[in-house]
Design a protein around this motif. Structure first.
Motif, short mmCIF file in Angstrom:
data_model
loop_
_atom_site.label_atom_id
_atom_site.label_comp_id
_atom_site.label_asym_id
_atom_site.label_seq_id
_atom_site.Cartn_x
_atom_site.Cartn_y
_atom_site.Cartn_z
N ASN A 78 0.30 -1.06 -0.02
CA ASN A 78 0.23 -0.40 0.51
C ASN A 78 0.71 1.03 0.02
O ASN A 78 0.87 2.27 -0.43
N ALA A 79 2.28 1.49 0.60
CA ALA A 79 2.72 2.35 0.77
C ALA A 79 3.84 2.73 -0.93
O ALA A 79 3.82 4.00 -0.85
N ARG A 80 3.81 1.37 -0.99
CA ARG A 80 4.63 1.62 -2.77
C ARG A 80 3.71 2.07 -3.87
O ARG A 80 3.91 2.93 -3.92
N LEU A 81 2.53 1.88 -3.33
CA LEU A 81 1.52 2.03 -4.79
C LEU A 81 0.96 3.85 -3.93
O LEU A 81 1.06 4.07 -5.18
N GLY A 127 2.49 -0.94 -15.14
CA GLY A 127 2.31 -2.15 -14.99
C GLY A 127 2.71 -2.43 -13.39
O GLY A 127 2.16 -3.45 -12.80
N GLU A 128 4.15 -1.28 -12.40
CA GLU A 128 4.25 -1.91 -11.40
C GLU A 128 2.68 -1.61 -10.73
O GLU A 128 2.22 -2.51 -9.55
N GLU A 129 1.73 -0.69 -11.20
CA GLU A 129 0.83 -0.08 -10.06
C GLU A 129 -0.25 -1.66 -10.04
O GLU A 129 -0.67 -1.94 -9.22
N THR A 130 -0.08 -2.15 -11.31
CA THR A 130 -1.62 -3.01 -11.47
C THR A 130 -0.99 -4.18 -11.03
O THR A 130 -1.52 -4.94 -10.87
N THR A 131 0.66 -4.18 -11.15
CA THR A 131 1.10 -5.92 -10.14
C THR A 131 0.32 -5.83 -8.39
O THR A 131 0.41 -6.32 -8.02
N ILE A 132 0.79 -4.44 -8.09
CA ILE A 132 0.58 -4.22 -6.60
C ILE A 132 -0.82 -4.46 -6.24
O ILE A 132 -0.71 -4.87 -5.44
N VAL A 133 -1.63 -3.89 -6.95
CA VAL A 133 -3.05 -3.64 -7.09
C VAL A 133 -3.73 -5.44 -7.49
O VAL A 133 -4.39 -5.70 -6.16
N ASP A 134 -2.86 -6.29 -8.23
CA ASP A 134 -3.38 -7.49 -7.87
C ASP A 134 -2.81 -8.71 -6.71
O ASP A 134 -3.65 -9.04 -5.80
N GLU A 135 -1.63 -8.61 -5.89
CA GLU A 135 -1.34 -8.39 -4.86
C GLU A 135 -2.30 -8.29 -3.81
O GLU A 135 -1.80 -9.10 -2.87
N GLN A 136 -2.25 -7.09 -3.49
CA GLN A 136 -3.24 -6.85 -2.50
C GLN A 136 -4.28 -7.42 -2.64
O GLN A 136 -4.90 -7.36 -1.71
N ALA A 137 -5.42 -7.31 -4.17
CA ALA A 137 -6.39 -7.83 -4.64
C ALA A 137 -6.23 -10.10 -4.07
O ALA A 137 -7.02 -9.76 -2.37
#
Length: 127
Positions: A27-30, A98-108
Motif C-alpha cells: 500500500n505504501a509503495r502504491l 505496470g508496477e501499479e497493476t502488479t501491486i493492486v493484483d497482489e493486494q487483491a
C-alpha cells in the motif's frame, strides 16, 4: 465498533501478520508509484508546452535550461532534446503503470486471504 456476531476471535498467526505487513508495504509503495506517476505527467505536460513553443519559433537560437544553467542551442537541438525526454518519461510512466497493476493484483490476493480469515475484524481498504 463491530457487533458481537461480527467479531472474529481468530488468533493472529505469524503468517497472518506477515500478510498484513506485506499488504501495508504494498500500500505504501502504491501511493509512491501513483505520486511519481502524477509528477511525471506534470513534467510531460511542461515538455509538451515547450515543444509547442519551439515549433512556433522562427528557427533562431533558443535558451534551454538544464538544471540551474541556461544553454544557447539551436531550435532543432532543443526539439530533439525535448522529444528524447518525452520518450524517456513515457516509458517510465508505462513501467509505473505496470508496477501499479502488479501491486493492486497482489493486494487483491492478500485481501481474499485476510478477509477470509478475519472477516470484518480487519480493515484493508486504501487510505
Amino acid at each position: 465498533m463491530l457487533a458481537a456476531e461480527e467479531e472474529n476471535d481468530n488468533e493472529v498467526r505469524r503468517i497472518d501478520q506477515q500478510n498484513i505487513n506485506k499488504f501495508a508495504r504494498l500500500n505504501a509503495r502504491l501511493h509512491e508509484v501513483r505520486a511519481e506517476r502524477a509528477n511525471l505527467q506534470k513534467q510531460l505536460e511542461r515538455l509538451d508546452d515547450a515543444s509547442t513553443e519551439l515549433m512556433m519559433g522562427s528557427g533562431d537560437t533558443v535558451w534551454m535550461m538544464l538544471g540551474e544553467a541556461f544553454l544557447a542551442t539551436s531550435e532543432d537541438d532543443a526539439t530533439e532534446f525535448c522529444e528524447g525526454q518525452v520518450e524517456k518519461m513515457q516509458s517510465r510512466v508505462e513501467r509505473l503503470k505496470g508496477e501499479e497493476t502488479t501491486i493492486v493484483d497482489e493486494q487483491a490476493e492478500l485481501k481474499k486471504i485476510l478477509y477470509g480469515r478475519f472477516g470484518k475484524s480487519i480493515n484493508l481498504e486504501d487510505s
